[in-house]
Motif scaffolding. Structure first.
Motif, mmCIF file in Angstrom:
data_model
loop_
_atom_site.group_PDB
_atom_site.id
_atom_site.type_symbol
_atom_site.label_atom_id
_atom_site.label_comp_id
_atom_site.label_asym_id
_atom_site.label_seq_id
_atom_site.Cartn_x
_atom_site.Cartn_y
_atom_site.Cartn_z
ATOM 1 N N VAL A 67 83.267 1.256 14.217
ATOM 2 C CA VAL A 67 83.027 2.337 15.186
ATOM 3 C C VAL A 67 84.122 3.395 15.060
ATOM 4 N N TYR A 71 86.401 5.069 19.911
ATOM 5 C CA TYR A 71 85.624 4.057 20.653
ATOM 6 C C TYR A 71 86.091 2.635 20.381
ATOM 7 N N TYR A 79 77.485 -2.862 25.249
ATOM 8 C CA TYR A 79 76.580 -1.712 25.151
ATOM 9 C C TYR A 79 76.659 -1.064 23.761
ATOM 10 N N PRO A 80 75.669 -0.221 23.416
ATOM 11 C CA PRO A 80 75.720 0.497 22.134
ATOM 12 C C PRO A 80 76.822 1.559 22.184
ATOM 13 N N LEU A 81 77.265 2.047 21.036
ATOM 14 C CA LEU A 81 78.286 3.099 20.990
ATOM 15 C C LEU A 81 77.869 4.176 19.995
ATOM 16 N N PRO A 82 78.273 5.421 20.245
ATOM 17 C CA PRO A 82 77.967 6.493 19.287
ATOM 18 C C PRO A 82 78.722 6.288 17.973
ATOM 19 N N GLN A 87 73.675 9.200 16.135
ATOM 20 C CA GLN A 87 73.187 7.822 15.981
ATOM 21 C C GLN A 87 74.099 6.848 16.733
ATOM 22 N N THR A 88 73.634 5.607 16.875
ATOM 23 C CA THR A 88 74.418 4.618 17.616
ATOM 24 C C THR A 88 74.460 3.277 16.882
ATOM 25 N N SER A 90 74.117 -0.657 17.610
ATOM 26 C CA SER A 90 73.425 -1.396 18.666
ATOM 27 C C SER A 90 74.390 -2.250 19.482
ATOM 28 N N GLN A 91 73.946 -2.585 20.684
ATOM 29 C CA GLN A 91 74.651 -3.525 21.557
ATOM 30 C C GLN A 91 74.822 -4.858 20.799
ATOM 31 N N SER A 117 76.318 2.260 11.021
ATOM 32 C CA SER A 117 77.742 2.010 10.823
ATOM 33 C C SER A 117 78.003 0.991 9.716
#
Ligand code: SAH
Length: 242
Positions: A67, A71, A79-82, A87-88, A90-91, A117
């Protein structure tokens, strides 16, 4: 000891503490292994994921390295993160759930659509023989390839391109995992799934998606809904959505 001595000692202690903190001192950083163990226990095992291989891979892979730096302190949260480019990642629970349903035993050739990622690909790399992962956004694909190479995931290959069409040169795949949502299941991916293979894919319009597990037995495809989910859409090279 008089009060003056005590004050002097307290001041010296304070100065020593302050300089140690300013210099970075020897103060230990967060125990990331422990944070991952807590993540796996409270977010994943408690929600019913039991596959030992999946849990071990989730404890091992350093999600924070996948990430953006800003972050990283949230990398083990629920939770998901940018990850940039809109785009993200996933959790963690969703990554674990999707991995578990593939029932990997280490012998498989796996296709992932939506490298993002590279985190899910690394988790798969721990559990399968070979992983082929495709990403349509070039800077994301390149960044993921770099971190995966740095971490020595030599069994993971990244390609920039439209995953709707799959990766026919390496088909058939024993397992396919899709981490972006088309409105219909892409026919080329069903074709590239091996006999006896399993595919997990989020399907549906934004706001109305379900995670679906497909199995191919005697050439016939069976579909089973798992849970409602929210994924970014599967897009074409011109940016429109599938
Ligand atoms: N598995 C990722 C999460 C990715 S988010 C991770 O572990 O971080 C979904 C990704 O799918 C996004 O990066 C998006 O750019 C990508 N994507 C969307 N449409 C695609 C397509 N047609 N082919 C390949 N990748 C696609």
């Amino acid at each position: 000891m008089g009060p003056k001595v005590l004050i002097a000692l307290a001041l010296a202690g304070g100065l020593f503490w302050a300089s140690a903190v300013l210099a970075g001192g020897n103060a230990p950083g967060p125990d990331y292994q422990k944070l991952r163990e807590q993540m796996v226990y409270s977010q994943i095992e408690k929600r019913g994921v039991k596959d030992a291989g999946t849990l071990a891979a989730m404890r091992k892979v350093e999600r924070r390295l996948f990430v953006p730096e800003s972050y990283r302190n949230q990398a083990y949260n629920d939770y998901p993160l940018p990850i940039g480019e809109g785009q993200t990642i996933s959790q963690p629970y969703i990554v674990a759930l999707m991995t578990q349903v593939l029932e990997l035993d280490g012998s498989e050739k796996v296709l992932e659509i939506g490298t993002g990622s590279g985190y899910q690909a690394a988790v798969l790399g721990e559990l399968a023989r070979e992983v082929y992962t495709m990403e349509i956004v070039e800077p994301l694909g390149e960044r993921a390839a770099k971190i995966l190479a740095q971490l020595h995931y030599d069994n993971v290959k990244v390609k920039v391109g439209d995953g709707y069409k799959g990766w026919p040169e390496h088909a058939p795949f024993d397992a396919i995992i899709v981490t972006c949502a088309p409105t219909d299941i892409p026919a080329p991916l069903v074709e590239q799934l091996a006999e006896g293979g399993r595919m997990v894919i989020p399907v549906g319009e934004a706001g109305n998606q379900n995670l679906v597990l497909l199995t191919k037995i005697n050439g016939k495809v069976k579909e089973k809904k798992i849970i409602p989910v929210r994924f970014v859409p599967m897009t074409r090279e011109n940016g429109s959505v599938y």
